[in-house]
Design an enzyme around this catalytic site. Structure first.
Site, PDB file in Angstrom:
ATOM      1  N   SER A 203     -15.776   4.719  -8.833  1.00  0.00           N
ATOM      2  CA  SER A 203     -15.440   3.651  -7.888  1.00  0.00           C
ATOM      3  C   SER A 203     -16.577   2.634  -7.852  1.00  0.00           C
ATOM      4  CB  SER A 203     -15.151   4.255  -6.511  1.00  0.00           C
ATOM      5  OG  SER A 203     -14.571   3.305  -5.646  1.00  0.00           O
ATOM      6  N   GLU A 321      -4.069   5.093  -8.374  1.00  0.00           N
ATOM      7  CA  GLU A 321      -5.292   4.781  -7.651  1.00  0.00           C
ATOM      8  C   GLU A 321      -5.039   4.340  -6.204  1.00  0.00           C
ATOM      9  OE1 GLU A 321      -8.550   4.776  -8.576  1.00  0.00           O
ATOM     10  OE2 GLU A 321      -8.487   5.086 -10.745  1.00  0.00           O
ATOM     11  N   HIS A 419      -7.048   7.494  -6.301  1.00  0.00           N
ATOM     12  CA  HIS A 419      -8.473   7.197  -6.433  1.00  0.00           C
ATOM     13  C   HIS A 419      -9.280   8.367  -5.867  1.00  0.00           C
ATOM     14  CE1 HIS A 419     -11.615   4.141  -6.929  1.00  0.00           C
ATOM     15  NE2 HIS A 419     -12.099   4.432  -5.739  1.00  0.00           N
TER      16      HIS A 419
END
Length: 530
Positions: A203, A321, A419
């Site tokens: 990330s 995600e 995610h």
């Protein structure tokens, strides 16, 4: 490495350039916590580039150091156990946070490959201390030396002052570079090879790992990169950074016509944290400003030209995600038909896109996730892969598809392949506190999932050792190149298999690559967070 007093306790001592470092032997691993790599960024060093820590005689590395000032991330507000990703439960928060942690095989000799971890959290949350990214398994089972880094977050790490001093930019990224300098000078004392350093981040940490590819200050300090859910499609301009700074200064009641840095250095951390909380991730408040000094003005062009690090790159993303933001921020999924109308500029293009997604129920909200994944994650990731490969570097691409059954958030959203969901598999830490909260309790007992974690973490270790995952525990994994793209699809089906797939979603990604008028990922996230 030597014991202070053999048999007297579990302490381990190393003689490093930084000083005599005292750590602990824990379950067959040498662990060193809270080592300062740069001077405390307080006083005149607040809102200034990091200054490398001066050597000291003795470093007590037996307890965790403080982590950057932050609030609770939105994810543990919905799934409390996931706080274990961000930091230890009894951690302290402070400006004095420029510290790192080291895990090493106790009998390692100089020459062990090194993995340096940059955490995620939107450049607002997180640290290098969370149990999910504990380096013990890598050290004990794979022979790696693992370093996790805590760096400045939020306003303290992100505000841009390059117009005052050209080097006063991307401070959090510069903190990471300072940590890499520390690794270069000191890691041999822990058994690591300073000439075999791989950086890895997820990330925000993945974005930072991309930035290090072209950041002049990081050149030569690492020799491989693993990018998890990151790319170079989110680098704000100087204009963006200046506009965000104006909002922050107004919120802090700082007179922009006076000595801005002096005023900021006189503020309480409570006030800074409050304004940071109010601004959140909106208005282009990300670091990695493409200012032409700390970061190139057009980072992707710099990668394509080969201006940055000539290193093997492994990169990829999760298949769904944006489910995370439906859970954490309540951002509703909308049917693909509605999403495409908003993203594209005319009806003809919308009709073309709908035809590409004919296998989906485009009037169902579930269709939102594969479409936004293609547009906002697959395309910029592919652009980075193509650019780095064009410069002559080996690139290996993946997509993580294992779906968690957990349901959470204001809209009762299934976690799926959201995610962050691959991270415990990459570190092999399915048993870490809170992991089942996100991934489902079957990760504790399902042989297929346990085996997947073993294979994925061992493959990451193989890449760190050799610069290629091909032929490792996940099997044949050819490099990806423009015109011959290959994606390793990880964790497919109930048996959690992995396989290399040529030209995955090629027509979809080609369509989005051509749509320069579509909204960018930065546009979407700042609009959603604002």
């Amino acid at each position: 490495m030597t014991h202070l007093q053999p048999g007297s306790d579990d302490r381990i001592e190393v003689a490093a350039a930084a000083g005599r470092v005292i750590g602990l032997r824990e379950d067959g691993v040498a662990v060193f916590r809270g080592i300062r790599y740069a001077e405390p960024p307080r006083g005149d060093l607040r809102f200034a580039p990091p200054v490398d820590a001066a050597p000291v005689e003795v470093i007590d590395a037996t307890t965790w150091g403080a982590v950057s000032l932050q609030d609770l991330d939105p994810l543990p507000r919905q799934l409390p156990g996931t706080e274990g990703y961000y930091y230890q439960p009894d951690i302290e928060f402070s400006e004095d946070c420029l510290q790192l942690n080291v895990w090493a095989p106790p009998e390692a000799t100089n020459g062990a490959p090194v993995l340096v971890w940059f955490h995620g959290g939107g450049f607002v949350w997180g640290s290098g201390t969370g149990p999910w990214v504990d380096g013990s398994r890598f050290a004990r089972e794979q022979g790696l030396v693992v370093v996790t880094v805590t760096y400045r977050l939020g306003l303290l790490g992100n505000l841009w002052f390059g117009d005052i001093d050209p080097q006063n930019s991307d401070l959090g990224l510069q903190d990471q570079t300072a940590a890499l300098r520390w690794v270069s000078r000191n890691i041999a004392a822990f058994g690591g090879d300073p000439e075999r350093v791989t950086i890895m981040g997820q990330s925000a940490g993945g974005l930072a790992a991309c930035a290090h590819l072209v950041a002049p200050g990081s050149r030569g300090l690492f020799h491989g990169a693993v990018v998890i859910s990151g790319h170079l499609g989110m680098t704000p301009s100087v204009a963006d950074a200046t506009a965000f700074r104006a909002r922050a200064l107004a919120g802090l009641s700082v007179d922009s016509t006076g000595d801005v840095l002096a005023q900021l250095r006189s503020l309480s951390t409570a006030r800074i944290l409050q304004v940071q909380r109010e601004l959140g991730l909106s208005a282009g408040g990300f670091p990695l400003v493409a200012d032409g000094v700390v970061m190139p003005a057009v980072p992707l062009d710099a990668v394509r030209r080969g201006d940055g690090a000539a290193v093997p790159l492994l990169l990829g993303f999760d298949a769904e995600e944006n489910r995370l933001w439906s859970i954490t921020d309540g951002i509703p999924a909308v049917p693909a038909r509605q999403l495409l109308t908003g993203l594209l500029v005319d009806e003809v293009l919308t009709d073309q896109a709908l035809a590409l997604y004919a296998d989906l129920d485009v009037d169902s909200a579930e269709s939102y996730y594969p479409v936004i994944n293609d547009q906002a994650w697959a395309v910029p990731s592919q652009a980075l892969a193509d650019a780095h490969a064009t410069a002559g570097n080996p690139v290996f691409a993946y997509e993580f598809v294992r779906e968690s059954p957990v349901v959470a958030g204001p809209h009762s959203t299934r976690v799926g392949a959201a995610h962050l969901s691959e991270l415990p598999f990459f570190f092999g830490n399915l048993d870490a506190p809170g992991v089942p909260d996100l991934l489902g309790h079957e990760v504790l007992s399902d042989p297929a999932l346990r085996g997947l974690a073993d294979r994925v973490s061992a493959t990451i270790a193989a890449f760190v050792r050799t610069g290629t995952p091909d032929g490792g525990p996940l099997g044949a994994w050819p490099a990806t190149k423009p015109g011959a793209r290959v994606t390793m699809v990880i964790g497919e089906g109930p048996d959690a298999i992995s396989r290399a797939v040529p030209d995955r979603h090629a027509e979809r990604t080609a369509f989005w690559t051509a749509q320069t008028g579509a909204a960018s990922l930065l546009d979407l996230i700042t609009a959603e967070a604002g």
